[in-house]
Design a protein around this motif. Structure first.
Motif, PDB file in Angstrom:
ATOM      1  N   ALA A  29       0.827  -1.207   0.000  1.00  0.00           N
ATOM      2  CA  ALA A  29       0.000   0.000   0.000  1.00  0.00           C
ATOM      3  C   ALA A  29       0.860   1.254   0.000  1.00  0.00           C
ATOM      4  N   ILE A  30       1.977   1.226   0.703  1.00  0.00           N
ATOM      5  CA  ILE A  30       2.895   2.370   0.722  1.00  0.00           C
ATOM      6  C   ILE A  30       3.434   2.643  -0.683  1.00  0.00           C
ATOM      7  N   ARG A  31       3.621   1.584  -1.446  1.00  0.00           N
ATOM      8  CA  ARG A  31       4.087   1.739  -2.840  1.00  0.00           C
ATOM      9  C   ARG A  31       2.968   2.178  -3.776  1.00  0.00           C
ATOM     10  N   GLY A  32       1.759   2.306  -3.233  1.00  0.00           N
ATOM     11  CA  GLY A  32       0.628   2.731  -4.051  1.00  0.00           C
ATOM     12  C   GLY A  32      -0.101   1.603  -4.735  1.00  0.00           C
ATOM     13  N   GLU A  33       0.166   0.354  -4.325  1.00  0.00           N
ATOM     14  CA  GLU A  33      -0.474  -0.804  -4.939  1.00  0.00           C
ATOM     15  C   GLU A  33      -1.731  -1.204  -4.159  1.00  0.00           C
ATOM     16  N   ARG A  34      -2.766  -1.591  -4.876  1.00  0.00           N
ATOM     17  CA  ARG A  34      -3.983  -2.084  -4.239  1.00  0.00           C
ATOM     18  C   ARG A  34      -3.880  -3.605  -4.142  1.00  0.00           C
ATOM     19  N   PRO A  35      -3.927  -4.172  -2.918  1.00  0.00           N
ATOM     20  CA  PRO A  35      -3.782  -5.627  -2.770  1.00  0.00           C
ATOM     21  C   PRO A  35      -4.862  -6.396  -3.511  1.00  0.00           C
ATOM     22  N   ALA A  36      -4.510  -7.554  -4.048  1.00  0.00           N
ATOM     23  CA  ALA A  36      -5.493  -8.404  -4.723  1.00  0.00           C
ATOM     24  C   ALA A  36      -6.567  -8.849  -3.744  1.00  0.00           C
ATOM     25  N   GLN A  37      -6.181  -9.029  -2.459  1.00  0.00           N
ATOM     26  CA  GLN A  37      -7.129  -9.400  -1.405  1.00  0.00           C
ATOM     27  C   GLN A  37      -7.066  -8.360  -0.295  1.00  0.00           C
ATOM     28  N   PRO A  38      -7.844  -7.278  -0.404  1.00  0.00           N
ATOM     29  CA  PRO A  38      -7.798  -6.242   0.636  1.00  0.00           C
ATOM     30  C   PRO A  38      -8.321  -6.731   1.983  1.00  0.00           C
ATOM     31  N   HIS A  39      -9.143  -7.798   1.966  1.00  0.00           N
ATOM     32  CA  HIS A  39      -9.599  -8.455   3.191  1.00  0.00           C
ATOM     33  C   HIS A  39      -8.996  -9.859   3.193  1.00  0.00           C
ATOM     34  N   LEU A  40      -7.874 -10.022   3.860  1.00  0.00           N
ATOM     35  CA  LEU A  40      -7.181 -11.308   3.847  1.00  0.00           C
ATOM     36  C   LEU A  40      -7.611 -12.148   5.044  1.00  0.00           C
ATOM     37  N   ASP A  41      -8.405 -13.184   4.776  1.00  0.00           N
ATOM     38  CA  ASP A  41      -8.924 -14.059   5.824  1.00  0.00           C
ATOM     39  C   ASP A  41      -7.970 -15.240   6.003  1.00  0.00           C
ATOM     40  N   LEU A  42      -7.295 -15.281   7.143  1.00  0.00           N
ATOM     41  CA  LEU A  42      -6.334 -16.352   7.412  1.00  0.00           C
ATOM     42  C   LEU A  42      -6.962 -17.511   8.187  1.00  0.00           C
ATOM     43  N   GLY A  43      -8.219 -17.367   8.571  1.00  0.00           N
ATOM     44  CA  GLY A  43      -8.932 -18.467   9.209  1.00  0.00           C
ATOM     45  C   GLY A  43      -8.480 -18.766  10.630  1.00  0.00           C
ATOM     46  N   PHE A  44      -9.061 -19.811  11.199  1.00  0.00           N
ATOM     47  CA  PHE A  44      -8.747 -20.254  12.553  1.00  0.00           C
ATOM     48  C   PHE A  44      -8.877 -21.765  12.586  1.00  0.00           C
ATOM     49  N   THR A  45      -8.395 -22.389  13.656  1.00  0.00           N
ATOM     50  CA  THR A  45      -8.421 -23.847  13.769  1.00  0.00           C
ATOM     51  C   THR A  45      -9.015 -24.247  15.119  1.00  0.00           C
TER      52      THR A  45
END
Length: 342
Positions: free
Chosen positions: A319-335
């Protein structure tokens, strides 16, 4: 409370002393004097400038040599605790992700306090940071205002936002709370209590998931909830176990909002001669290192704390480089860690 801000380009500008002066209807030098040497201006003028500062969310920039569009190589990280294993793992992930970069971390401990978060952010913003990593999604109106007017990229950690513009890395605390409660219901438990402490936003969302699962199963009962604002400790878990059984003697399972409380609850059961899980099932949240070695081993929710820090820092760097992430909401889940205690 309001949600964390969307990430905006730094190039779009930030509130300056000249903006404050214009809003207050005074010269920039007068506004500067009112902020830095208030005794040298009249009370009425000082109030006008202070009002303009509040309305605009102005933060003095002491890094005079850094332009608003220039990189400072500083990243601000705010977490609610520096002693909680959960957040030390998050910080380790952040540091590892940025090892190859020339970033300096400004780490602040908010102590679960909105006022402390405001104070820290007000100070740290004066270092003209390139980006900010925040714990959670909800912040005071003042913090929200400072972040929006700064135009500094922000990534929120530990939960997932419903706002598509908010950059965040974590997992659904609500769904995790539901999953553990449904697990206990699946084990035949019907009088499932919920014990919560600290009452930060993550605890409240886990409690929300618990309530949804209980309501869906037709088992909801307000007496089964015991929520206190005290800091979470093993000793508090032991105390709350006693209070829960006093108010709901037929409770057959207890979902603790974290592992510290669950450890205390198990110790209290052992002191009272209560068999776990035969008489009372106990489960926790976060899968702290000691949980697998309890006797009985604690059933809990495993959370990807290190990975949250690592991926959040990686997302912020982009984001600092001005790029928009492919997944702005990154769900890493739980176990769900099913062990002997439930």
């Amino acid at each position: 409370m309001s949600k964390s801000p969307s990430t905006k380009s730094r190039a779009s500008g930030r509130v300056t002393l000249s903006d404050v002066a214009a809003r207050a209807g005074v010269a920039p030098m007068t506004a500067s004097r009112a902020i830095n040497q208030p005794d040298l201006v009249s009370s009425l003028l000082r109030q006008r400038v202070e009002q303009a500062v509040q309305e605009l969310g102005y933060v003095p920039n002491r890094a005079a040599r850094a332009l608003a569009s220039a990189q400072s190589n500083v990243i601000v990280v705010l977490v609610p605790s520096l002693s909680n294993t959960v957040f030390t793992a998050v910080l380790q992930g952040i540091q590892d992700a940025l090892d190859d970069d020339n970033y300096q971390l400004l780490i602040g401990n908010t102590r679960y306090s909105d006022a402390e978060e405001e104070k820290l952010l007000n100070v740290y913003m004066q270092s003209n940071p390139d980006g900010i990593l925040l714990s959670g999604l909800t912040h005071s109106t003042r913090v929200q205002q400072m972040l929006e007017t700064s135009r500094v990229p922000v990534v929120s950690m530990m939960d997932l936002s419903a706002d598509p513009e908010t950059l965040c890395v974590g997992f659904s605390q609500v769904e995790a709370g539901q999953a553990m409660t449904r697990y206990l219901i699946g084990k035949g438990k019907k009088r499932i209590g919920f014990i919560g402490a600290q009452l930060d936003e993550r605890t409240l969302r886990r409690a929300e998931g618990y309530r949804k699962a209980m309501a869906d199963a037709g088992l909801a009962d307000p007496r089964l909830e015991l929520m206190v604002p005290d800091p979470s400790t093993i000793a508090l878990g032991a105390e709350l176990l006693g209070r829960m059984l006093a108010q709901v003697p037929d409770c057959d399972a207890i979902f603790c909002c974290n592992d510290d409380l669950a450890h205390g609850a198990i110790y209290q059961c052992q002191r009272r001669g209560i068999s776990v899980p035969e008489q009372l099932a106990i489960c926790g949240f976060n899968d702290l290192p000691a949980s697998a070695w309890m006797k009985p081993a604690l059933t809990t929710v495993g959370t990807p704390r290190y990975k949250i820090g690592y991926e959040a820092a990686t997302m912020l760097r982009a984001a600092i480089r001005g790029e928009r992430p492919a997944q702005p909401h990154l769900d890493l889940g739980f176990t769900l860690m099913a062990r002997e205690s439930a």
